[in-house]
Design a protein around this motif. Structure first.
Motif, short mmCIF file in Angstrom:
data_model
loop_
_atom_site.label_atom_id
_atom_site.label_comp_id
_atom_site.label_asym_id
_atom_site.label_seq_id
_atom_site.Cartn_x
_atom_site.Cartn_y
_atom_site.Cartn_z
N ARG A 283 0.82 -1.22 0.00
CA ARG A 283 0.00 0.00 0.00
C ARG A 283 0.84 1.26 0.00
O ARG A 283 0.32 2.38 0.08
CB ARG A 283 -0.94 0.00 1.21
N ASN A 284 2.18 1.06 -0.06
CA ASN A 284 3.11 2.19 -0.14
C ASN A 284 2.87 3.20 0.98
O ASN A 284 2.88 4.41 0.78
CB ASN A 284 2.99 2.88 -1.51
N THR A 285 2.64 2.69 2.18
CA THR A 285 2.28 3.54 3.31
C THR A 285 3.40 4.49 3.72
O THR A 285 3.14 5.61 4.18
CB THR A 285 1.89 2.65 4.52
N LEU A 286 4.65 4.06 3.54
CA LEU A 286 5.77 4.91 3.95
C LEU A 286 5.81 6.22 3.19
O LEU A 286 6.21 7.26 3.72
CB LEU A 286 7.10 4.15 3.78
N SER A 287 5.42 6.18 1.91
CA SER A 287 5.41 7.42 1.12
C SER A 287 4.21 8.28 1.47
O SER A 287 4.24 9.51 1.33
CB SER A 287 5.40 7.09 -0.38
N GLU A 288 3.11 7.66 1.93
CA GLU A 288 1.92 8.41 2.30
C GLU A 288 2.11 9.13 3.63
O GLU A 288 1.55 10.21 3.85
CB GLU A 288 0.71 7.48 2.39
N PHE A 289 2.87 8.53 4.54
CA PHE A 289 3.11 9.12 5.85
C PHE A 289 4.59 9.48 5.97
O PHE A 289 5.44 8.64 6.26
CB PHE A 289 2.68 8.16 6.96
N ARG A 290 4.87 10.74 5.74
CA ARG A 290 6.20 11.27 5.50
C ARG A 290 7.21 10.96 6.61
O ARG A 290 8.37 10.65 6.34
CB ARG A 290 6.07 12.79 5.31
N TYR A 291 6.78 11.04 7.87
CA TYR A 291 7.73 10.95 8.98
C TYR A 291 7.73 9.58 9.67
O TYR A 291 8.41 9.42 10.69
CB TYR A 291 7.42 12.04 10.02
N LEU A 292 6.98 8.62 9.14
CA LEU A 292 6.85 7.32 9.79
C LEU A 292 8.20 6.61 9.90
O LEU A 292 8.54 6.03 10.93
CB LEU A 292 5.86 6.45 9.02
N GLU A 293 8.98 6.67 8.84
CA GLU A 293 10.29 6.02 8.84
C GLU A 293 11.22 6.67 9.86
O GLU A 293 11.95 5.98 10.58
CB GLU A 293 10.89 6.09 7.44
N ASN A 294 11.18 8.01 9.95
CA ASN A 294 12.01 8.71 10.93
C ASN A 294 11.67 8.26 12.35
O ASN A 294 12.57 8.00 13.17
CB ASN A 294 11.80 10.22 10.82
N GLY A 295 10.37 8.16 12.63
CA GLY A 295 9.95 7.72 13.95
C GLY A 295 10.44 6.32 14.27
O GLY A 295 10.83 6.03 15.41
N ALA A 296 10.44 5.45 13.26
CA ALA A 296 10.91 4.08 13.47
C ALA A 296 12.39 4.05 13.84
O ALA A 296 12.80 3.31 14.75
CB ALA A 296 10.68 3.25 12.20
N PHE A 297 13.20 4.86 13.16
CA PHE A 297 14.63 4.85 13.45
C PHE A 297 14.96 5.54 14.77
O PHE A 297 15.94 5.17 15.43
CB PHE A 297 15.41 5.48 12.28
N TRP A 298 14.16 6.53 15.18
CA TRP A 298 14.34 7.08 16.52
C TRP A 298 14.01 6.01 17.56
O TRP A 298 14.68 5.89 18.61
CB TRP A 298 13.44 8.31 16.73
N SER A 299 12.99 5.22 17.26
CA SER A 299 12.63 4.12 18.16
C SER A 299 13.76 3.10 18.26
O SER A 299 14.06 2.59 19.36
CB SER A 299 11.35 3.44 17.66
N ILE A 300 14.40 2.80 17.14
CA ILE A 300 15.53 1.88 17.13
C ILE A 300 16.68 2.43 17.97
O ILE A 300 17.33 1.70 18.73
CB ILE A 300 16.00 1.61 15.69
#
Length: 348
Positions: A283-300
């Motif tokens: 569903r290409n959700t990462l491109s739809e929600f701009r900062y989701l990936e950033n939040g994941a890496f802060w979580s890591i």
């Protein structure tokens, strides 16, 4: 609702089978309904714990899978998940006992079945090494993402821009991780610092080894480039999943010492990670929600710090899961707000 069922149908089926299996296991081992219900509840809690700890894992998986061919995507979502479920949730704890106790694999299985308390004690004794390895590997994963000149999207702008600006300093993330490792080695009680230091260096070396392998495979001849690049990404995701799993596997022993119950609970959670990953990719959700990936890496990054901190103090896995889910939730809200601003700008 139909769309959600499409992605989570396998996870739901495994959940039902796992809960039934845990109920039957509890009834067989305790001989009563109360014991069976207790096993059922522990399995449910373990599954929720694994899911809460794995939101960021699913997002990172989806990001990497976008770079792989459909063939390698299918391989990861089938064979890769099987390795994650059976390898990390079952074989990994057994391997720890085999190495730590100096016994054979079958003896480790018998120890888990007949003497779960002794088995759990061996696992707990290995926690220092696991925390060192996982903390170093995950910290490298997060810092490599943030300290990158090619990174285009900043969520926590002031901080992420400064980190991106430091990308010109070669090896900065490696140096930072080494400083953190040395700091914890210095703080640790005398007698176990060598064990922690060795495990942390192994975590750092494993990350660098996978990175080197990926680059080597990417630079092979054009005819085989795509497939081999997929292999490099596949190996990276497997090691990454292993590092994420450390925390959940160790934390599970705080709830139960039954290896088979742990395998069922964490296996259910792993299937939801697969479903979330598949949904994010298709569903290409990462491109739809701009900062989701950033939040994941802060979580890591936070998870890596927590793993290091666990060498000194006990940090409940529930807190770790809540912090990770909270950061991703905030990133999702920021993404929704950004999308709304963009729509208003277009409409005006």
């Amino acid at each position: 609702m139909t769309i959600m069922y499409r992605y989570f149908s396998w996870a739901i089926a495994v959940t039902v089978a796992g809960l039934v299996g845990s109920f039957a296991l509890g009834f067989a081992q305790t001989g009563g309904l109360g014991g069976a219900v207790s096993f059922l509840m522990i399995t449910a809690v373990l599954a929720v714990l694994e899911i809460s700890l794995s939101f960021d894992n699913a997002i990172v998986n989806a990001n990497k899978l976008h770079q792989m061919t459909p063939k390698w995507q299918r391989r990861f979502l089938t064979w890769g998940i099987l390795i994650a479920v059976f390898g990390m949730r079952i074989l990994f704890p057994l391997l720890i006992v085999v190495i730590a106790a100096g016994i054979g694999p079958w003896d480790a299985v018998l120890l888990a079945a007949k003497h779960p308390a002794e088995y759990a004690e061996i696992i707990e004794d290995a926690h220092l090494s696991i925390a060192g390895f996982g903390g170093a590997f995950l910290m490298m994963v997060a810092l490599t993402y943030f300290i990158d000149e090619g990174k285009e999207v900043d969520w926590i702008r002031a901080l992420e821009r400064r980190l991106r600006a430091l990308a010109s300093i070669r090896g900065l993330e490696i140096g930072f991780v080494l400083v953190v490792v040395l700091l914890f080695t210095w703080i640790l009680p005398e007698g176990r610092e060598d064990e922690f230091l060795f495990a942390s260096i192994c975590g750092l070396a494993t990350f660098l080894g996978v990175e080197v392998l990926s680059h080597v495979l990417d630079r092979t001849n054009i005819a085989a480039e795509t497939a081999k690049a997929g292999l490099g990404a596949f190996l990276y995701l497997e090691v990454l999943d292993a590092s994420f799993s450390f925390d959940g596997v160790i934390g599970a022993f705080a709830l139960t010492q039954n290896l088979f119950l742990i395998a069922i609970g964490l296996g259910i959670g792993a299937m939801y990670v697969r479903s979330m990953t598949l949904m994010l990719v298709e569903r290409n959700t990462l491109s739809e929600f701009r900062y989701l990936e950033n939040g994941a890496f802060w979580s890591i990054l936070i998870l890596s710090v927590v793993m290091f901190a666990q060498t000194l103090v006990e940090v409940p896995e529930v807190i770790t899961g809540l912090i990770g889910a909270g950061l991703i939730g905030l990133a999702l809200l920021s993404s929704i707000r950004f999308n709304r601003r963009c729509r208003r700008a277009v409409e005006s």
